[in-house]
Design a protein around this motif. Structure first.
Motif, PDB file in Angstrom:
ATOM      1  N   GLY A   2     -70.716 -26.280   8.466  1.00 14.20           N
ATOM      2  CA  GLY A   2     -69.877 -25.314   7.761  1.00 14.20           C
ATOM      3  C   GLY A   2     -69.953 -25.487   6.258  1.00 14.20           C
ATOM      4  O   GLY A   2     -70.372 -26.521   5.752  1.00 14.20           O
ATOM      5  N   ARG A   3     -69.566 -24.455   5.576  1.00 13.22           N
ATOM      6  CA  ARG A   3     -69.549 -24.513   4.109  1.00 13.22           C
ATOM      7  C   ARG A   3     -68.359 -25.327   3.621  1.00 13.22           C
ATOM      8  O   ARG A   3     -67.326 -25.391   4.262  1.00 13.22           O
ATOM      9  N   GLN A   4     -68.507 -25.892   2.465  1.00 15.85           N
ATOM     10  CA  GLN A   4     -67.422 -26.607   1.813  1.00 15.85           C
ATOM     11  C   GLN A   4     -66.633 -25.630   0.940  1.00 15.85           C
ATOM     12  O   GLN A   4     -67.159 -24.600   0.531  1.00 15.85           O
ATOM     13  N   VAL A   5     -65.394 -25.980   0.644  1.00 14.17           N
ATOM     14  CA  VAL A   5     -64.615 -25.202  -0.316  1.00 14.17           C
ATOM     15  C   VAL A   5     -65.123 -25.591  -1.697  1.00 14.17           C
ATOM     16  O   VAL A   5     -65.147 -26.767  -2.050  1.00 14.17           O
ATOM     17  N   LYS A   6     -65.570 -24.592  -2.486  1.00 13.96           N
ATOM     18  CA  LYS A   6     -66.119 -24.873  -3.811  1.00 13.96           C
ATOM     19  C   LYS A   6     -65.112 -24.436  -4.866  1.00 13.96           C
ATOM     20  O   LYS A   6     -64.844 -23.250  -5.020  1.00 13.96           O
ATOM     21  N   ILE A   7     -64.541 -25.397  -5.577  1.00 18.39           N
ATOM     22  CA  ILE A   7     -63.579 -25.083  -6.634  1.00 18.39           C
ATOM     23  C   ILE A   7     -64.344 -24.659  -7.880  1.00 18.39           C
ATOM     24  O   ILE A   7     -65.219 -25.384  -8.358  1.00 18.39           O
ATOM     25  N   VAL A   8     -64.007 -23.465  -8.387  1.00 23.50           N
ATOM     26  CA  VAL A   8     -64.686 -22.930  -9.564  1.00 23.50           C
ATOM     27  C   VAL A   8     -64.002 -23.436 -10.826  1.00 23.50           C
ATOM     28  O   VAL A   8     -64.633 -23.964 -11.725  1.00 23.50           O
ATOM     29  N   THR A   9     -62.676 -23.270 -10.888  1.00 22.69           N
ATOM     30  CA  THR A   9     -61.922 -23.709 -12.059  1.00 22.69           C
ATOM     31  C   THR A   9     -60.528 -24.136 -11.633  1.00 22.69           C
ATOM     32  O   THR A   9     -59.997 -23.659 -10.632  1.00 22.69           O
ATOM     33  N   ASP A  10     -59.956 -25.041 -12.401  1.00 23.45           N
ATOM     34  CA  ASP A  10     -58.672 -25.633 -12.079  1.00 23.45           C
ATOM     35  C   ASP A  10     -57.770 -25.543 -13.313  1.00 23.45           C
ATOM     36  O   ASP A  10     -58.244 -25.757 -14.421  1.00 23.45           O
ATOM     37  N   ASN A  11     -56.503 -25.241 -13.111  1.00 20.64           N
ATOM     38  CA  ASN A  11     -55.555 -25.140 -14.215  1.00 20.64           C
ATOM     39  C   ASN A  11     -54.702 -26.414 -14.238  1.00 20.64           C
ATOM     40  O   ASN A  11     -53.611 -26.453 -13.700  1.00 20.64           O
ATOM     41  N   ARG A  12     -55.230 -27.486 -14.849  1.00 22.50           N
ATOM     42  CA  ARG A  12     -54.526 -28.768 -14.858  1.00 22.50           C
ATOM     43  C   ARG A  12     -53.278 -28.718 -15.731  1.00 22.50           C
ATOM     44  O   ARG A  12     -52.316 -29.424 -15.504  1.00 22.50           O
ATOM     45  N   ARG A  13     -53.299 -27.876 -16.733  1.00 23.15           N
ATOM     46  CA  ARG A  13     -52.174 -27.758 -17.659  1.00 23.15           C
ATOM     47  C   ARG A  13     -50.930 -27.207 -16.961  1.00 23.15           C
ATOM     48  O   ARG A  13     -49.804 -27.492 -17.368  1.00 23.15           O
ATOM     49  N   LYS A  42     -68.447 -20.199 -14.316  1.00 26.76           N
ATOM     50  CA  LYS A  42     -68.080 -19.773 -15.665  1.00 26.76           C
ATOM     51  C   LYS A  42     -66.805 -18.947 -15.670  1.00 26.76           C
ATOM     52  O   LYS A  42     -66.832 -17.732 -15.800  1.00 26.76           O
ATOM     53  N   ALA A  43     -65.671 -19.642 -15.511  1.00 27.37           N
ATOM     54  CA  ALA A  43     -64.372 -18.968 -15.512  1.00 27.37           C
ATOM     55  C   ALA A  43     -63.337 -19.876 -16.163  1.00 27.37           C
ATOM     56  O   ALA A  43     -63.497 -21.094 -16.197  1.00 27.37           O
ATOM     57  N   ASN A  44     -62.270 -19.254 -16.669  1.00 29.90           N
ATOM     58  CA  ASN A  44     -61.191 -20.007 -17.305  1.00 29.90           C
ATOM     59  C   ASN A  44     -59.869 -19.335 -16.961  1.00 29.90           C
ATOM     60  O   ASN A  44     -59.704 -18.134 -17.178  1.00 29.90           O
ATOM     61  N   ILE A  45     -58.916 -20.104 -16.430  1.00 29.19           N
ATOM     62  CA  ILE A  45     -57.599 -19.552 -16.076  1.00 29.19           C
ATOM     63  C   ILE A  45     -56.483 -20.238 -16.853  1.00 29.19           C
ATOM     64  O   ILE A  45     -55.334 -20.205 -16.445  1.00 29.19           O
ATOM     65  N   LYS A  46     -56.810 -20.831 -17.986  1.00 28.63           N
ATOM     66  CA  LYS A  46     -55.843 -21.636 -18.732  1.00 28.63           C
ATOM     67  C   LYS A  46     -54.585 -20.857 -19.125  1.00 28.63           C
ATOM     68  O   LYS A  46     -53.482 -21.330 -18.887  1.00 28.63           O
ATOM     69  N   ASP A  47     -54.720 -19.689 -19.707  1.00 27.94           N
ATOM     70  CA  ASP A  47     -53.555 -18.937 -20.184  1.00 27.94           C
ATOM     71  C   ASP A  47     -53.218 -17.750 -19.291  1.00 27.94           C
ATOM     72  O   ASP A  47     -52.512 -16.842 -19.711  1.00 27.94           O
ATOM     73  N   SER A  48     -53.729 -17.724 -18.077  1.00 32.05           N
ATOM     74  CA  SER A  48     -53.536 -16.543 -17.238  1.00 32.05           C
ATOM     75  C   SER A  48     -52.232 -16.592 -16.446  1.00 32.05           C
ATOM     76  O   SER A  48     -51.644 -17.659 -16.255  1.00 32.05           O
ATOM     77  N   TYR A  49     -51.820 -15.428 -15.999  1.00 33.09           N
ATOM     78  CA  TYR A  49     -50.587 -15.274 -15.223  1.00 33.09           C
ATOM     79  C   TYR A  49     -50.733 -14.034 -14.349  1.00 33.09           C
ATOM     80  O   TYR A  49     -51.598 -13.196 -14.584  1.00 33.09           O
TER      81      TYR A  49
END
Length: 155
Positions: A2-13, A42-49
């Motif tokens: 089976g495929r693994q879950v691939k994390i693209v980006t993480d919002n540690r803040r 190539k993604a960024n969720i730092k300031d998203s809501y």
């Protein structure tokens, strides 16, 4: 195999700035070049809501970089993106957000086992400065305890 879950980006803040009350998984409506760009990380969720607008869940300020080979079919990097959840879940979230002053923030974007892009949303309450200081003090205390325990194990 089976495929693994691939994390693209993480919002540690997010865990530093908010109290996380509940988490939800939502699908995300993307165009072809956005998916290709996400697969290359190539993604960024730092300031998203996220917000409920006209009965739909919309993710704002998520940045997905344009795909290099995308030419004229490329996407707008910061466009609002529709999140896919059941209507009753969206209504429940909308009620909680309105009455308690909570907010929806994305914690991570990933591809599940089936290769679908998903967003982990958190129902969160903002931390005050003194809450952040308490967290830092507790973390330092834990570190000191662990250090003392390691020193004691040496003898």
């Amino acid at each position: 195999m089976g495929r693994q879950v691939k994390i693209v980006t993480d919002n540690r803040r997010a865990r530093h700035d908010y109290f996380i009350l509940e988490t939800y998984e939502a699908g995300i409506a993307l165009t072809g070049t956005e998916v290709k760009s996400l697969r290359s990380g190539k993604a960024n969720i730092k300031d998203s809501y996220a917000r409920v607008e006209n009965g739909e869940l919309i993710l704002h300020d998520m940045h997905i970089s344009p795909y290099e080979q995308g030419n004229r079919f490329n996407h707008e990097p910061r466009r609002p993106r529709r999140l896919l959840m059941h209507r009753y879940e969206i209504q429940r979230l909308y009620g909680k957000i309105r009455e308690k002053g909570l907010t929806l923030i994305p914690l991570k974007v990933y591809f599940n086992e089936r290769g679908r892009a998903k967003v982990e949303l958190a129902l969160a309450k903002g931390k005050r400065l003194y809450d952040k200081r308490e967290d830092i003090a507790a973390r330092d205390a834990q570190r000191e305890i662990a250090k003392a325990f390691r020193e004691r194990q040496k003898f």
